[in-house]
Each structure stands twice: as C-alpha cells, then as structure tokens.
Design a protein around this motif. Structure first.
Motif, short mmCIF file in Angstrom:
data_model
loop_
_atom_site.label_atom_id
_atom_site.label_comp_id
_atom_site.label_asym_id
_atom_site.label_seq_id
_atom_site.Cartn_x
_atom_site.Cartn_y
_atom_site.Cartn_z
N GLU A 1 0.66 -1.50 -0.06
CA GLU A 1 -0.52 -0.05 -0.01
C GLU A 1 0.55 1.49 -0.07
OE1 GLU A 1 -2.25 -0.19 3.28
OE2 GLU A 1 -4.33 -1.80 2.67
N GLN A 2 2.20 0.84 0.59
CA GLN A 2 2.87 2.15 0.81
C GLN A 2 3.46 2.56 -0.79
OE1 GLN A 2 6.59 1.41 2.95
NE2 GLN A 2 6.69 3.95 2.95
N ARG B 258 2.30 6.88 -7.49
CA ARG B 258 1.00 7.79 -7.25
C ARG B 258 1.57 9.38 -7.77
NH1 ARG B 258 -4.83 5.47 -4.80
NH2 ARG B 258 -4.12 3.28 -5.70
N SER B 259 1.69 9.29 -6.85
CA SER B 259 2.88 10.71 -6.48
C SER B 259 4.02 10.79 -6.74
CB SER B 259 2.78 10.61 -4.43
OG SER B 259 3.57 10.06 -3.90
N THR B 260 4.31 10.36 -6.99
CA THR B 260 5.92 10.52 -7.65
C THR B 260 5.94 10.05 -8.79
OG1 THR B 260 6.93 8.80 -6.98
CG2 THR B 260 6.95 10.23 -5.13
N LYS B 261 4.99 8.71 -9.25
CA LYS B 261 5.18 8.20 -10.54
C LYS B 261 6.28 7.41 -11.01
CE LYS B 261 1.57 10.39 -11.44
NZ LYS B 261 -0.02 9.49 -11.75
#
Length: 454
Positions: free
Chosen positions: A57-58, A64-67
């Motif tokens: 999950e992390q 999603r945030s850093t691609k």
C-alpha cells in the motif's frame, strides 16, 4: 486474613512445583511449550502478511505521488546472516603449525622484482571488501531476521504499522514481561535451589553405585528446570550417537545456554573458570556430587595444567564425557570459527554435536562485549522462547599421523555441515585481540613473491 491467603496460594504453588519436578525427572512434556511455539508461528505469519500488505500500500501511494516504481520496501532483506559481496580472493591465516618464511629473505630478491600495478588490484579489492564486510566482526553481531518477530530489540520496528499489529505487540509485551518473566524467574530459581539441595544430599552417599545414578538424575533435572524457565523447545536428532563413555563432547558455541540445552538429555562433566555470583553458586552445587573441572584464573592460562587435568579425567571410564566448546567464545550461530587444539591433543574419543537455534523466537547469541551476564539473562527471560535443534554425530578418533590441528578442523567441518553453518578458519579471539604478527608476515611474503618476475 494474611495467613489464609498464604495458605490458599501455597497449595497450588507447591502442586505446580512438584508437578514440574516430576515432569523433569521423567523427561516428559504435556505439550504446552510445543502448542505455545505453534501459536507464535501463526502470529508471526499473520504479522508478516500484514507488513507486506502495508508495504504494498505504501508503494502504491508513492507510485501515485512520484510516478516512480522503485520506492524502498519496508521489508528489505537481511544482510547480517549472509555475505554482501562475493570474494574472488580471500586472504586467510595459515595453520598454526605452518612455517613462516623469513620476511627479510625477500630483500635479497629486490633485483628480481618487476613491479606491476595490476598485481596489487586483488589486494586492494580484498581490503575494500573487508572494510565493507569482513568475515569476523559480522559473526559477533545478532543475526538479523527476514521478518519481524514482534520484539522491538530486533532491527525492525513495525509495531505501529497498523492498529492490529500494535495491539498484538502490546498484548505480547504484557504477556512476556508481566506473566512469563515472573514465572521464568521462579522456575530458574527453583532449578538452582534444587541443584544446591539435592547435590548436597547426594554427596553424602558413601556407595558409588548409588551415588552416580542419583548424581546423573539430579544433574539432568537441574538443567531441565533451567531450560523450562526459558520456554525451551529442543529437538534432538541421531540419539544413537549420544555420548555414552568418557571422552570429549565438542559443540559449536553460541550462548551459555548451550550447556543447559545439551545437559537436558545427557550427563556431562563441565570445565571452565571458577566464577562468583549466580554461576558460582551453580558451579559449587554441581561439583559436590559430580566430577567437574573448575580452574582458577591463573591455572586456566597454564596449558600443561589444563591438559593434565583433562587427561586424568578421560582415563577413568566411569567419568562422564567432558563438554567443551573449542571456539573459546560465543559466535552468533551463523558460522563455526577456529577450534582450539587443546582438547584434540589429549587423546580419547570425540563426540561432535551441532546446535542450531531458531532466531525467530529469540536471539540466543550472547554478545559479551555488549551485555553483561545479568543483562543477557534478562533478555532471555523476556524473549518468546528458545527453540533449537541438536544433532549428535558419529564419534570421531584421531587418525595415525594426523596433527591435532587437522583433527580439530575435521571435526569442525562435520559440525558446520550438519548445522548448516559457515566453516571459517578465523580465530574467534580476534574480537578481543589484534591479528597475529605472523599472519601479516605471511601475506607480505606472498605479496613479494607475486611481484617477482618470471
């Protein structure tokens, strides 16, 4: 009122103690420790799955945030139990009896040396590898785990990764410190008290045929009680090779608990330096009824005195085998280091024994440079359990023309192979002392020879 409470508590306590001593005498178990260990395995597995789920999950959130897809994992693998690097050339010490060429003799060949920088690269590589990870210091550190065992003393701290794991960790903390630890201290005290009382009475028996079996039974019950105080679950293999006559029982050394583990199944004569405090009480109690060998500090350094005492002991067929740990220091149960040759020079049969602990339930390794004996016992009393396998191996004898060092290395390799341990040539005393000057001179001579032109 107080006397009524004492009477009420005394009856179940006396019954518990009597039942425990009875089970130790007949060497039976009701299966509580085995069920307890199986429950721990299920809890550890649930924790592993929960940690892996949280790790995934992390990573998804970071993706999603850093691609990026290469986010670090929570559950990275351990490096302490295995080597980080693969060495093409390892500089090892030569056998103790190997002749050392005079370093000064290489000066005569200076005119023959044609220096080539490429010949130094493997030495530079070995030096850098030793700085990153050498074969000695990593053996005196706690073995790292591939998954967390709900103990914050390990290298992983996942107790707050989810509320479920936090709850399990808190319940485990309460169980270990407020339920198991008081019971374990009580049982350990009972074991030592049993040794003091029973050996005092056994020593008064004048008939040898009666004193010996009673001393053997008292010895085993004592260490079965002590091992029970640590929730020890021990599995013995190849019992047909169990030491039966006078000689030397040789085993790899991880902890002072090694003595208690092995003594639950077989009677030994112990050898070592006299101690004070808790160990001193136990030593004096055991020596009253059994032929143990305790040395003063000055005597222990006299090899001839020690060898003579050992020779006298093994010459009597009625004496039990001597339990010896030839490494001379505790290793973290990932490898076997150099065996001292003393016990292999005396003569007699050698009974090799391999001990392998399961680190998931508690780290049995005693780092004497970091923890005192009382600190170590405290850590063991608050661990989950001590789970280990013990293999008895076929008796071995020194062959004609075989040196004591070669015999020691042959026994060491057998123990390492059976226990799944790494067979190392290094002296375990390197954690307390600097490398010998002779080892450096040997490498200097070898380097000079490689620089010589053809």
């Amino acid at each position: 009122m107080i006397s009524t409470v004492v009477n009420v508590c005394w009856i179940p306590l006396a019954g518990f103690i009597s039942f425990l001593i009875f089970l130790s005498a007949i060497n039976k178990s009701v299966g509580v420790r085995k069920a307890y260990v199986n429950l721990l395995l299920r809890i550890f597995e649930y924790g592993r799955v929960s940690i892996e789920t949280a790790s995934q999950e992390q990573r998804q959130l970071e993706d999603r945030s850093t691609k990026t897809a290469d986010a670090p994992k929570l559950d990275d693998t351990s490096t302490n139990g295995a080597t980080v690097i693969t060495r093409d050339a390892i500089l090892l010490p030569q056998p103790q009896d190997a002749p050392v060429e005079n370093v000064s003799s290489t000066k005569k060949d200076k005119e023959d040396i044609n220096f080539d920088f490429e010949k130094c690269l493997d030495y530079l590589k070995s030096g850098v590898e030793a700085i990153i990870e050498d074969d000695v210091t990593s053996r005196f550190e706690a073995e790292e785990l591939k998954s967390w065992n709900m103990l914050t003393r390990t290298n992983r701290h996942y107790e707050f990764i989810s509320w479920k794991i936090t709850l399990i960790w808190m319940v485990g903390f309460v169980v270990r410190y407020f339920i198991l630890m008081p019971l374990r201290v009580l049982v350990c005290f009972l074991g030592v008290l049993f040794a003091v009382i029973t050996n005092s009475f056994v020593a008064l028996i004048p008939y040898r045929f009666l004193r010996h079996p009673l001393a053997d039974l008292s010895f085993k019950i004592t260490f079965r009680l002590i091992s029970s105080s640590l929730s020890a679950l021990i599995k013995f293999h190849n019992k047909q090779y169990k030491p039966s006559t006078s000689g030397f029982c040789v085993a790899n050394h991880t902890s002072p608990l090694d003595v208690a583990i092995l003594s639950t199944d077989c009677t030994f004569s112990l050898i070592g330096q006299r101690h004070g405090g808790f160990l001193g009480v136990l030593q004096r109690a055991l020596a009253r009824a059994s032929p143990h060998i305790w040395f003063e500090r000055g005597e222990a350094k006299d090899r001839h005195t020690v060898a003579e005492r050992l020779r006298q002991h093994v010459s009597d067929p009625n004496n039990p085998p001597i339990l010896i740990f030839p490494e001379g220091t505790c290793i973290n149960n990932t490898s076997v280091m150099q065996f001292k040759k003393g016990s292999f020079e005396v003569g007699g049969v050698i009974y090799p024994v391999a001990i392998k602990y399961d680190p998931r339930f508690g780290d049995a390794f005693w780092n004497s440079a970091k923890y005192s004996m009382m600190q170590y016992l405290y850590m063991m009393m608050t661990s989950w359990a001590i789970v280990c396998d013990v293999w008895y191996l076929p008796p071995m004898y020194r062959q004609d023309g075989e040196s004591a060092i070669d015999f020691a290395n042959r026994v060491k390799s057998v123990i390492a192979k059976q226990g799944g341990l790494i067979d190392l040539v290094w002296d375990g005393q390197l954690k307390r002392m600097k490398p010998k000057k002779e080892w450096k001179e040997i490498q200097q001579v070898e380097f000079a020879n490689r620089l010589k032109s053809d």
